[in-house]
Design an enzyme around this catalytic site. Structure first.
Site, PDB file in Angstrom:
ATOM      1  CD  GLN A  53     -19.551  18.977  35.086  1.00 59.46           C
ATOM      2  OE1 GLN A  53     -19.494  20.042  35.241  1.00 59.46           O
ATOM      3  NE2 GLN A  53     -18.681  17.980  35.070  1.00 59.46           N
TER       4      GLN A  53
ATOM      5  CE  LYS B   6     -29.922   6.450  34.631  1.00 62.63           C
ATOM      6  NZ  LYS B   6     -28.767   6.409  33.957  1.00 62.63           N
TER       7      LYS B   6
END
Length: 303
Positions: free
Chosen positions: A95, A191
């Protein structure tokens, strides 16, 4: 004087392996909960004038944090010269950016909490991709040791003719490092993530299989969606089931069982206790501790 190595509940095996590599003396502490759920800690040996080292891998971190901070406080109030934290897996580092209004950069706040209680930190491959250096969030010495040498050693012994595959761009540095150490070729897939449980993988870079054994490598395996999508894609393109290697075995929910259905084998480092652990990192962590004990305040490095 050898450091005293304390283990938080669940990290006893890691602490014993690290202490054996230092050398260090095993510490003894009582850590439990009162009936109302509050945490109780007590040091069962003196630490005055000693270097105290607390080993606590921080997967599922919220329940571990308060007793960890209390143990650090007990060591400091007991007169320890310094109190260091060895967190083989360091939580909240993913995060590291505000994506939507109202969010916080949890990595910075978690680092501040730890920095207020510990004089130094040693961890393995923290997942910091958008923060330039650990010094931006840790005011104390923060040393990251790499699992790549240990993974490369395992691959060199266990896999014949490996082709290393990174599932996304973020894995590039890790995969390239491991490949160079074990003399293997490597590729990295592309991705796109659509949420916590949905990803898309582009296989346009895949070479011919050519009899090589694929080793799919990522730094952490949580929901395993990235590895699952990559492994399925490889199978669709004619490759045999890959060996899946992860640094941090977080494995949320049914992730491990899902991955077992498409992988030839699942192997992880022992930063988080899991049945797939086959790659020890205690020697790497001990090297980081030795460096931390010699480091001046405010420094940090990578091994």
């Amino acid at each position: 004087m050898d450091p005293i190595v304390f283990a938080m509940p669940g990290s006893e095996r890691q602490a014993a392996a690290i202490a054996a590599c230092l050398p260090g003396r095993p510490g003894d502490a009582e850590v439990r909960r009162f009936p109302d759920g509050e945490s109780y800690v007590r040091l069962l040996q003196p630490v005055a004038g000693c270097e105290a080292v607390v080993v606590c891998t921080l997967d599922r971190p919220d329940a571990k944090l308060v007793p960890l901070l209390w143990l650090a406080a007990a060591a400091r109030e007991g007169g320890a010269m310094r109190v260091g934290l060895v967190a083989p897996y360091l939580a909240y580092m993913r995060q590291d950016k505000v994506f939507r209004a109202g969010e916080i950069v949890s990595a910075r706040h978690f680092a501040a909490l730890l920095g207020a209680s510990f004089d130094w930190l040693v961890t393995v491959d923290p997942h910091l991709h958008r923060i330039g250096s650990r010094g931006e969030i840790f005011a104390r010495p923060a040393i990251a040791v790499h699992a790549a040498p240990a993974i490369a050693s395992w691959i060199g012994q266990a896999v014949r003719a490996p082709l290393l595959v990174g599932p996304d761009e973020e894995s590039q540095q890790l995969v390239d490092d491991i490949a160079s150490r074990c003399g293997a070729d490597s590729i990295v897939l592309a991705k796109q993530r659509f949420g916590d449980h949905e990803v898309s993988i582009d296989a346009s870079v895949l070479p011919a299989a050519a009899g090589r054994m694929l080793v799919l490598v990522d730094d952490m395996v949580s929901t395993a969606r990235t590895m699952l999508a990559s492994a399925r894609l490889l199978r669709e393109h004619g490759y045999p089931a890959p060996v899946c290697v992860g640094v941090h075995a977080l494995f949320a929910e049914a992730a491990c069982a899902d991955l077992q259905a498409v992988a030839a084998d699942i192997v992880t480092c022992d930063t988080v206790a899991h049945p797939s652990n086959r790659i020890p990192v205690a020697e790497r962590l001990a090297a980081g501790i030795r460096q931390a004990l010699q480091a001046p305040a405010g420094s940090g490095d990578t091994l």
